[in-house]
Design a protein around this motif. Structure first.
Motif, PDB file in Angstrom:
ATOM      1  N   ASP A 104       0.508  -0.901  -0.213  1.00 11.24           N
ATOM      2  CA  ASP A 104      -0.346  -0.074  -0.411  1.00 11.24           C
ATOM      3  C   ASP A 104       0.692   1.353  -0.019  1.00 11.24           C
ATOM      4  O   ASP A 104       0.800   2.177  -0.722  1.00 11.24           O
ATOM      5  N   ASP A 105       1.998   0.985   0.890  1.00  9.07           N
ATOM      6  CA  ASP A 105       2.785   1.926   0.920  1.00  9.07           C
ATOM      7  C   ASP A 105       4.140   1.987   0.633  1.00  9.07           C
ATOM      8  O   ASP A 105       5.158   1.954   1.241  1.00  9.07           O
ATOM      9  N   PRO A 106       4.832   1.175  -1.035  1.00  3.67           N
ATOM     10  CA  PRO A 106       6.123   1.252  -1.527  1.00  3.67           C
ATOM     11  C   PRO A 106       6.940   2.423  -0.947  1.00  3.67           C
ATOM     12  O   PRO A 106       6.982   3.384  -0.519  1.00  3.67           O
ATOM     13  N   PRO A 107       7.901   2.565  -0.386  1.00  6.38           N
ATOM     14  CA  PRO A 107       9.466   2.558  -0.014  1.00  6.38           C
ATOM     15  C   PRO A 107       9.361   3.660  -1.594  1.00  6.38           C
ATOM     16  O   PRO A 107       9.360   3.760  -2.437  1.00  6.38           O
ATOM     17  N   VAL A 108       9.918   4.991  -0.496  1.00  9.76           N
ATOM     18  CA  VAL A 108      10.276   6.018  -1.613  1.00  9.76           C
ATOM     19  C   VAL A 108      11.511   6.654  -1.296  1.00  9.76           C
ATOM     20  O   VAL A 108      11.921   6.652   0.019  1.00  9.76           O
ATOM     21  N   GLY A 109      12.437   7.600  -2.572  1.00  5.51           N
ATOM     22  CA  GLY A 109      13.454   7.625  -1.438  1.00  5.51           C
ATOM     23  C   GLY A 109      14.352   7.414  -1.421  1.00  5.51           C
ATOM     24  O   GLY A 109      15.223   6.067  -1.548  1.00  5.51           O
ATOM     25  N   ALA A 110      15.312   7.240  -0.131  1.00 10.44           N
ATOM     26  CA  ALA A 110      15.871   7.068   0.358  1.00 10.44           C
ATOM     27  C   ALA A 110      16.073   5.554   1.390  1.00 10.44           C
ATOM     28  O   ALA A 110      16.233   4.319   0.796  1.00 10.44           O
ATOM     29  N   ALA A 111      14.702   5.102   1.176  1.00 13.43           N
ATOM     30  CA  ALA A 111      13.861   4.155   1.460  1.00 13.43           C
ATOM     31  C   ALA A 111      14.015   2.592   0.679  1.00 13.43           C
ATOM     32  O   ALA A 111      14.374   2.040   0.964  1.00 13.43           O
ATOM     33  N   ARG A 112      13.569   3.243  -0.570  1.00  9.99           N
ATOM     34  CA  ARG A 112      13.907   2.671  -2.183  1.00  9.99           C
ATOM     35  C   ARG A 112      15.000   2.637  -1.434  1.00  9.99           C
ATOM     36  O   ARG A 112      15.601   1.183  -2.324  1.00  9.99           O
ATOM     37  N   ASP A 113      15.999   3.426  -2.900  1.00  5.41           N
ATOM     38  CA  ASP A 113      17.382   3.120  -3.016  1.00  5.41           C
ATOM     39  C   ASP A 113      18.296   2.392  -1.615  1.00  5.41           C
ATOM     40  O   ASP A 113      18.863   0.875  -1.674  1.00  5.41           O
ATOM     41  N   LYS A 114      17.616   2.051  -0.315  1.00 10.64           N
ATOM     42  CA  LYS A 114      18.501   1.231   0.890  1.00 10.64           C
ATOM     43  C   LYS A 114      17.939   0.413  -0.042  1.00 10.64           C
ATOM     44  O   LYS A 114      18.974  -1.255   0.205  1.00 10.64           O
ATOM     45  N   ALA A 115      16.541  -0.140  -0.203  1.00 17.03           N
ATOM     46  CA  ALA A 115      15.997  -1.369  -0.621  1.00 17.03           C
ATOM     47  C   ALA A 115      16.207  -2.427  -1.998  1.00 17.03           C
ATOM     48  O   ALA A 115      16.497  -3.906  -1.878  1.00 17.03           O
ATOM     49  N   ILE A 116      16.895  -1.348  -2.621  1.00 11.97           N
ATOM     50  CA  ILE A 116      17.509  -1.824  -3.641  1.00 11.97           C
ATOM     51  C   ILE A 116      18.811  -2.675  -3.325  1.00 11.97           C
ATOM     52  O   ILE A 116      19.040  -3.412  -4.128  1.00 11.97           O
ATOM     53  N   ALA A 117      19.637  -1.357  -2.631  1.00 10.54           N
ATOM     54  CA  ALA A 117      21.234  -1.876  -2.685  1.00 10.54           C
ATOM     55  C   ALA A 117      20.845  -3.727  -1.625  1.00 10.54           C
ATOM     56  O   ALA A 117      21.869  -3.603  -1.942  1.00 10.54           O
ATOM     57  N   ASP A 118      20.252  -3.521  -0.719  1.00 10.03           N
ATOM     58  CA  ASP A 118      20.599  -4.376   0.245  1.00 10.03           C
ATOM     59  C   ASP A 118      19.501  -6.112  -0.051  1.00 10.03           C
ATOM     60  O   ASP A 118      20.766  -6.855  -0.463  1.00 10.03           O
ATOM     61  N   ALA A 119      18.887  -5.765  -1.439  1.00 15.63           N
ATOM     62  CA  ALA A 119      18.723  -6.836  -1.961  1.00 15.63           C
ATOM     63  C   ALA A 119      19.717  -7.066  -3.164  1.00 15.63           C
ATOM     64  O   ALA A 119      20.119  -7.685  -3.812  1.00 15.63           O
ATOM     65  N   LEU A 120      20.107  -6.175  -3.574  1.00  8.90           N
ATOM     66  CA  LEU A 120      21.441  -7.037  -4.795  1.00  8.90           C
ATOM     67  C   LEU A 120      22.842  -6.779  -4.003  1.00  8.90           C
ATOM     68  O   LEU A 120      23.228  -7.938  -4.233  1.00  8.90           O
ATOM     69  N   GLU A 121      23.104  -6.751  -3.052  1.00  9.09           N
ATOM     70  CA  GLU A 121      24.357  -7.145  -1.958  1.00  9.09           C
ATOM     71  C   GLU A 121      23.898  -8.613  -1.877  1.00  9.09           C
ATOM     72  O   GLU A 121      24.705  -9.200  -1.374  1.00  9.09           O
ATOM     73  N   ALA A 122      22.426  -8.587  -1.495  1.00  7.13           N
ATOM     74  CA  ALA A 122      22.216 -10.072  -0.535  1.00  7.13           C
ATOM     75  C   ALA A 122      22.305 -11.181  -1.533  1.00  7.13           C
ATOM     76  O   ALA A 122      22.903 -12.315  -1.318  1.00  7.13           O
ATOM     77  N   VAL A 123      22.391 -10.588  -3.184  1.00  5.12           N
ATOM     78  CA  VAL A 123      22.321 -10.933  -4.631  1.00  5.12           C
ATOM     79  C   VAL A 123      24.178 -12.027  -4.838  1.00  5.12           C
ATOM     80  O   VAL A 123      23.934 -12.308  -5.746  1.00  5.12           O
ATOM     81  N   GLY A 124      24.758 -11.109  -4.641  1.00  3.65           N
ATOM     82  CA  GLY A 124      26.508 -10.441  -4.118  1.00  3.65           C
ATOM     83  C   GLY A 124      26.242 -10.167  -6.062  1.00  3.65           C
ATOM     84  O   GLY A 124      27.404  -9.595  -6.451  1.00  3.65           O
ATOM     85  N   LEU A 125      25.531  -9.072  -5.829  1.00  3.40           N
ATOM     86  CA  LEU A 125      25.747  -7.755  -6.973  1.00  3.40           C
ATOM     87  C   LEU A 125      26.452  -6.830  -6.546  1.00  3.40           C
ATOM     88  O   LEU A 125      26.143  -5.873  -5.242  1.00  3.40           O
TER      89      LEU A 125
END
Lengths: 315, 270, 529
Positions: free
Chosen positions: C384-405
């Motif tokens: 309902d309330d997808p992350p925006v701005g810094a929260a979204r950046d952090k989610a992207i960074a976390d996900a990419l780092e988690a899979v080794g990218l």
């Protein structure tokens, strides 16, 4: 196979019925009523009333539709208002020009396209291939009526090999008839042959890239035999579709080309009928042409079954 | 790539001429000038004059406007109606919308654009607008079928499944994922239909079902000179070559764009 | 003297070198296994022997068959060699046969070409060849068309075509890769028998070390167009000197470390799930149905890794789609965290939030026009309330780092990544909303062995770190064995066996499971890391 046939036949009948309703409705929305439209503004009230009665305009539209279709099924296409002769007779006469013309053109188109397409595909990338592709590129872009005009100038007016127009009639013999249809048929066939050549070439090239061609080559089949024995029949499937579509373009193109050569075919008839506002003739001829297109596409569907065993199966 | 450039040059010459004619043409073509009739190419009249002594270059420029406008609007009609129909049919594959769209397509395919034009003309009379409608109607099923076919193959892709798993609806997926991946196909087909439209317009005008006088059109220029082009060949050559070169240019562009945009071909070329 | 002697073969396509200094030999009655990952040049070696290379290819060196150098022969003579002296079997049986000709005609063509027999005589020979390929005429008349046969049966037709003239050399290019395990075992047995009975040489090309190990007398390992190692099978498997060979063997026998423990709380519950498809009906016939999923019941506990194994067409994909709420059910119910999925034909985003999926094909999984950040954020649509701005950046960074990218990869397009990297992006997309359940639908099946091992390792690691629950769907038993706690075996829409993975593999209760396990090719004991 039987069920497949019945299914397709039912589809054909539905398509024909819907097409006839569409044409009928088109002419129903004519401004005013058809009688007033046909006679124009200066019509006398009594002629108008007489035509109304003849067209059955006093009855309901549904009634008139079924009268029209019923008549068609019995071979009664009504009486042309301008010529006062039965439309069916006129159509039969004109058919003897239009149908041979379309078939002649289709035959030419196939006779040119198949060898040219196969030749180009089997020499992919060569000068021959580039030449064929260049010529077809031009052939697709040439307006056929203009090409017809240039041919008349060269072959009829300058060289006097062919008549510049008109139709000798089949009574003069097959040769004379064909001679007067030759230039029109070439003009009609040129763009279609170009398109078909390109389709044939690309379809064959696609087929030659298939795994089963490689399998055949691994059996020791030569490149040439791989094309003829394995590639060609598979390549024919898309080509058939295009031939079916082309028939409708040939019919439509014939309407224009008949005007260049003053051929007494269905195309000329339709134009004369439009200029004299003879709706009875217009609707009958248009319906006939549409029927022809639908029937040809049906025949192409059937031809798939002959070429492709996968379609012959259960469904 | 050479083909694309050649095509683009040819097309821009005629499109440029059409645009220029909006503000300027060398001569007024309403005015007849019988003293100047049937002249061959010369400095004052680079393409010669016609049987009324009108400047052919001006006629060609104005004719380009008619041809291009008719074909362009007809493509617009075809895309505007055909693309949403095709997208909807594919999104609801096998549903009643799909069935109606497909049967409707079959029906229109049974009426070549010339027959539609004949019907329309028989009812409403001949005009450029009716030519547009006739060609446009015939374009609808072309685009609907193309988009439906392309969309159906895209709907089986895993990224569409992923979007559905992400809770996106069919309409949203159609616009966000399907349509952008069909643009290449649409650009190429649009170019082809454009060129077919030019040919169809010329044919319709030639038999008197298209633009009516005084609006100039290439097809009618050819029809008007039917009786005298054997004595003044440029009357037939100039409009005929204009049609030929425009259509050729568009086809070359279409082929070139297909090669440029189709990643399979691009990869093979490298 | 050896039957086939390849000496210093170099091959290039449009100047791009494909094969470098390949030397191999093969004797009559011998099986030479060639192994390597995609792009290693193993298939191109085979096509060089057949002289069926793509346009623009050029060869140097020698390919001697019975002493005669095939590279020097004119094309016409080469046609006499193909099919008569050398028969070839291909990877993709579904497309390897001409769809418009009967199988009898296609097999007979080989004989007619090379022995000039009459149609009748050629059909007799075709009948015999098909029988040798275990397609007896009583069950498979010669008038059948390819579309009337299954993949395995079509592969037998291809084999019959290859052996019809009793060639001295058979080349099989990934002959079983497109087939199910049990069919694979049958085809491999057939090939083995043919080599014994007909005394021909077999060049067997595969990416699967286990398949080659079970068949070959000698093995050659290829990488980047070169043979890096070759020798007798037992020796090669024991030694494997080249670093690449070691990596290959380690990857083939890889079992990732796993430390997850199931908590006992039920996450997913399927109860009597039925999915029917309407079959195309005849004009007046009653509507007919195909039951793809037939009364399937099972549960997955939170933190567990459950395998679902079955051959193609068993209904496992349909079941997956039903769990994802993409298929309507005819009976039964599916619940996640106690909430029903697909209760009224529409799946609530609040329920979808619990699960994500990773698909098989690393190339078809992403919209090619979107950048990585947009791709992996797509599941946020469920919030309902997808992350925006810094929260979204952090989610992207976390996900990419988690899979080794790396975080910088967020701005790239999918085509800039390799197959294995794309599968990592797909996992990142599945992770980003932190779902409870991740469905892995043949998620490593399209990957080369070494890449597959890395991705499996990543999955095991993520499960341990993030407490994920996996439903792992695969046709590949070895993969399921290495990464699951429990396993379900599916056949014809039904679950035929269920149990602890180890127990099921060690002592299968259902005959079908036993058949599957027996059919799966295995590396000999003692090989592994």
């Amino acid at each position: 196979m039987g069920r497949f046939l019945i299914r397709r036949l039912l589809g054909l009948i539905v398509a024909l019925a819907v097409a006839s309703v569409v044409i009928f409705l088109c002419l129903e929305v004519v401004p005013g009523d058809p009688a007033a439209y046909m006679l124009g503004v200066n019509a006398r009230p009594d002629t108008l009333a007489a035509l109304r009665a003849e067209l059955g305009l006093d009855g309901s539209a549904v009634q008139r539709y079924f009268d029209w279709i019923g008549g068609m099924l019995r071979g009664d296409f009504g009486i042309s208002y301008t010529y006062r002769t039965p439309v069916s007779g006129m159509i039969v006469d004109r058919m003897w020009v239009s149908l041979p013309l379309a078939l002649y053109a289709l035959g030419l188109s196939v006779a040119i396209a198949f060898p040219a397409g196969i030749w180009a595909a089997s020499r992919r990338g060569s000068a021959a291939d580039l030449g064929v592709m260049g010529v077809t590129q031009l052939g697709v872009a040439v307006p056929n009526f203009w090409f017809a005009m240039l041919m008349v100038l060269l072959f009829a007016i300058k060289l006097r090999w062919f008549p510049s127009g008109g139709f000798a009639g089949w009574d003069e013999g097959l040769f004379a008839g064909l001679k007067s249809l030759t230039l029109p048929a070439i003009a009609l066939a040129l763009p279609q042959a170009s398109i078909l050549t390109r389709v044939m070439r690309s379809s064959l090239l696609d087929t030659l890239g298939e795994d089963y061609i490689r399998t055949a080559r691994a059996k020791g089949v030569s490149r040439r035999r791989a094309i003829w024995a394995h590639g060609l029949r598979n390549a024919l499937i898309p080509v058939l579709t295009i031939i079916g579509l082309q028939f409708s373009f040939l019919l439509a193109g014939a309407i224009i080309i008949e005007n260049v050569f003053y051929l007494p075919g269905l195309g000329r008839l339709v134009f004369q009928a439009i200029s004299s506002r003879d709706l009875i003739v217009v609707e009958s001829v248009v319906l006939l042409l549409v029927f022809a297109v639908i029937a040809v596409n049906f025949a192409v569907d059937m031809a798939y079954g002959l070429v492709d065993p996968r379609l012959r199966g259960r469904r | 790539m050479k083909g694309l450039w050649l095509g683009a040059i040819l097309v821009s010459v005629f499109v440029g001429a059409a645009l220029l004619s909006l503000v300027w043409v060398p001569y007024d073509i309403i005015q007849m000038n019988m003293a100047q009739r049937l002249q061959g190419p010369s400095w004052p009249h680079p393409l010669g004059t016609d049987h009324y002594g009108r400047d052919m270059l001006s006629m060609i420029m104005l004719g380009a406007r008619t041809s291009i406008a008719v074909a362009l609007v007809a493509v617009g009609i075809g895309m505007g109606l055909g693309v949403p129909l095709g997208l909807t049919a594919a999104a609801r594959r096998g549903g009643w919308i799909d069935e109606i769209v497909m049967r409707g397509n079959d029906l229109i395919f049974a009426f070549p654009s010339l027959l539609i034009a004949i019907l329309i003309t028989a009812i409403f009379g001949a005009s450029a607008v009716n030519a547009i409608i006739a060609i446009g109607i015939f374009n609808i099923p072309v685009f609907a079928r193309l988009v439906r076919g392309g969309a159906l193959s895209l709907w089986t892709r895993d990224y569409i499944l992923a979007a559905r798993v992400a809770g996106k609806g069919r309409a949203r997926i159609s616009i966000e994922h399907i349509l952008p991946n069909l643009t290449n196909l649409l650009i190429v087909q649009g170019t082809i239909q454009f060129s077919l439209g030019i040919l169809a317009e010329a044919g319709l005008s030639y038999v008197g079902l298209g633009a009516q006088p005084p609006v100039p059109s290439w097809g009618r220029m050819l029809a008007d000179t039917q009786t005298m082009y054997s004595i003044a060949l440029h009357l037939a050559l100039v409009p005929g070559l204009s049609i030929l070169l425009t259509v050729l240019g568009l086809n070359l562009m279409g082929d070139g764009l297909r090669d440029l945009l189709d990643p399979r071909v691009r990869r093979a070329a490298r | 003297m050896s039957l086939l002697q390849i000496e210093g073969l170099h091959m290039a396509i449009h100047g791009q070198p494909i094969l470098r200094d390949v030397s191999l030999s093969l004797a009559r009655g011998e099986v030479l296994g060639i192994i390597g990952e995609s792009g290693s040049g193993k298939s191109m070696t085979a096509f060089s022997v057949m002289r069926l290379l793509p346009r623009g290819a050029g060869c140097l060196g020698a390919v001697r068959l019975d002493g005669r150098d095939l590279l020097q022969l004119p094309e016409r003579q080469m046609n006499n060699i193909r099919g008569r002296m050398v028969g070839m079997i291909f990877q993709e049986p579904m497309t390897a046969l001409n769809p418009l000709k009967t199988i009898g005609d296609q097999v007979a063509e080989t004989v007619r070409l090379h022995e000039g027999l009459s149609r009748r005589a050629a059909w007799d020979r075709a009948r015999a060849a098909l029988a040798r390929a275990e397609l007896p005429e009583e069950s498979f008349p010669l008038t059948r068309y390819p579309h009337e046969l299954s993949g395995g049966q079509r592969q037998r037709v291809v084999i019959a075509m290859a052996i019809a003239c009793r060639p001295a050399l058979l080349i099989a290019d990934e002959p079983t890769t497109a087939l199910d395990v049990t069919t694979q075992a049958e085809i491999l047995n057939l090939l083995r028998r043919l080599v014994q009975e007909e005394g021909c040489g077999l060049m067997l090309i595969s990416h699967d070390l286990a398949v080659v190990a079970s068949m070959a007398d000698r093995i050659a390992i290829m990488r980047a167009g070169e043979v890096v190692e070759q020798g007798p099978t037992a020796e090669i498997l024991r030694q494997m000197q080249h670093p690449y060979s070691r990596a290959l063997r380690a990857a083939s026998a890889h079992a990732p470390e796993r430390g997850a423990v199931a908590t006992g709380e039920t996450l997913l519950n399927c109860d009597g799930v039925v999915r029917d498809y309407a079959l195309p009906r005849g004009l007046l016939a009653a509507p007919q149905h195909f039951r793809a999923v037939d009364g399937v019941s099972f549960t997955i506990k939170r933190g567990e890794s459950l395998g679902l194994v079955g051959e193609s067409g068993c209904g496992k994909s349909t079941l997956t789609r039903a769990i994802l709420g993409l298929e309507p059910l005819q009976a039964g119910r599916i619940e996640i965290s106690g909430q029903p999925i697909n209760a009224n034909g529409h799946v609530d985003p609040a329920i979808r939030k619990h699960m994500q999926v990773v698909f098989q094909d690393p190339y078809g999984s992403f919209n090619p026009r979107h950048r990585v950040e947009r791709l992996i954020c797509e599941p946020f649509h469920l919030w309902d309330d997808p992350p925006v701005g810094a929260a979204r950046d952090k989610a992207i960074a976390d996900a990419l780092e988690a899979v080794g990218l790396s975080v910088a990869d967020r701005h790239k397009f999918p085509h800039e990544f390799s197959g294995g990297q794309r599968q990592r992006i797909a996992i990142a997309r599945a992770l980003i909303t932190r779902p409870d359940l991740i469905i892995l639908d043949e998620a490593v099946s399209a990957l080369d062995v070494s890449v597959r091992a890395q991705v499996l390792g990543l999955l095991a690691d993520l499960q341990g770190r993030l407490g994920l629950t996996y439903l792992f769907i695969s046709h590949d038993l070895s993969v399921v064995r290495s990464i699951t706690d429990r396993v379900l075996v599916m056949k014809a829409g039904k679950i035929v066996e269920e149990g602890e993975t180890r127990a099921v593999f060690d002592a299968p209760a259902h005959p079908y499971t036993a058949q599957l396990i027996k059919a799966a090719p295995r590396l000999p004991e003692g090989v592994g890391g």
